[in-house]
Design a protein around this motif. Sequence first.
Motif, mmCIF file in Angstrom:
data_model
loop_
_atom_site.group_PDB
_atom_site.id
_atom_site.type_symbol
_atom_site.label_atom_id
_atom_site.label_comp_id
_atom_site.label_asym_id
_atom_site.label_seq_id
_atom_site.Cartn_x
_atom_site.Cartn_y
_atom_site.Cartn_z
ATOM 1 N N HIS A 99 116.386 37.110 105.514
ATOM 2 C CA HIS A 99 117.571 36.525 104.867
ATOM 3 C C HIS A 99 118.103 35.325 105.654
ATOM 4 C CE1 HIS A 99 117.317 40.327 102.756
ATOM 5 N NE2 HIS A 99 117.437 40.948 103.910
ATOM 6 N N ASP A 135 115.049 33.006 96.046
ATOM 7 C CA ASP A 135 114.313 34.076 95.373
ATOM 8 C C ASP A 135 115.228 35.296 95.257
ATOM 9 O OD1 ASP A 135 112.643 36.111 94.563
ATOM 10 O OD2 ASP A 135 111.105 35.725 96.054
ATOM 11 N N LYS A 136 115.471 35.747 94.041
ATOM 12 C CA LYS A 136 116.398 36.858 93.824
ATOM 13 C C LYS A 136 115.686 38.205 93.706
ATOM 14 C CE LYS A 136 120.106 34.138 91.861
ATOM 15 N NZ LYS A 136 121.087 34.016 90.804
ATOM 16 N N ARG A 140 118.134 40.248 96.372
ATOM 17 C CA ARG A 140 118.768 39.109 97.038
ATOM 18 C C ARG A 140 119.718 38.395 96.076
ATOM 19 N NH1 ARG A 140 116.875 36.920 101.759
ATOM 20 N NH2 ARG A 140 117.565 34.914 100.968
ATOM 21 N N ILE A 141 120.692 37.687 96.646
ATOM 22 C CA ILE A 141 121.641 36.985 95.782
ATOM 23 C C ILE A 141 121.338 35.493 95.679
ATOM 24 C CG2 ILE A 141 123.457 38.690 96.057
ATOM 25 C CD1 ILE A 141 124.816 36.894 98.037
ATOM 26 N N GLY A 142 120.318 35.008 96.386
ATOM 27 C CA GLY A 142 119.837 33.647 96.204
ATOM 28 C C GLY A 142 120.700 32.554 96.789
#
Length: 158
Positions: A99, A135-136, A140-142
């Motif tokens: 992240h 990339d979500k 993930r929240i991008g």
Amino acid sequence: MNNKSLMRSLVSGAVLLSLISACDSKKTEAPAPVASSTPAASVPAKVEWPALTSAIKKDPAVEARIADLLSRMTLEEKIGQLIQPEIKFLTPEDVKQYHVGSVLNGGGSTPGSNKHATMQDWVKMADGFYNASVDKSNGRIGIPIMWGTDAVHGLGNV
């Protein structure tokens, strides 16, 4: 990025995050001084952190968006946002896995360790980091990655 340097970065990020999370916008007292062998007169009895007032008014919609994003992030994701590895030691997969919030271009690193990398090589590398950051998949929240450049070395590389 090798495991030892990654762990060092994660621990540093965790410490920083814990310090940041302890702060808020209100005036707060500093922790009580720890007893020491120095004379009591040299240790202040009370220290207050200054309250900051920004010249820019907060936008409630932006503040709500920030609060929403933070509420959906794990502690690992928040720590990852505080880490800025050098491009020589990072891959797009590392950006996804850890992240990572920012990369640093500096110290003589170039795409593929090629001193004569083309502009297309640089764009391909930057796009790889960016695409990995937004990339979500896997929840993930991008959040788009930031790019830091060492103004002496990094600009000279390109």
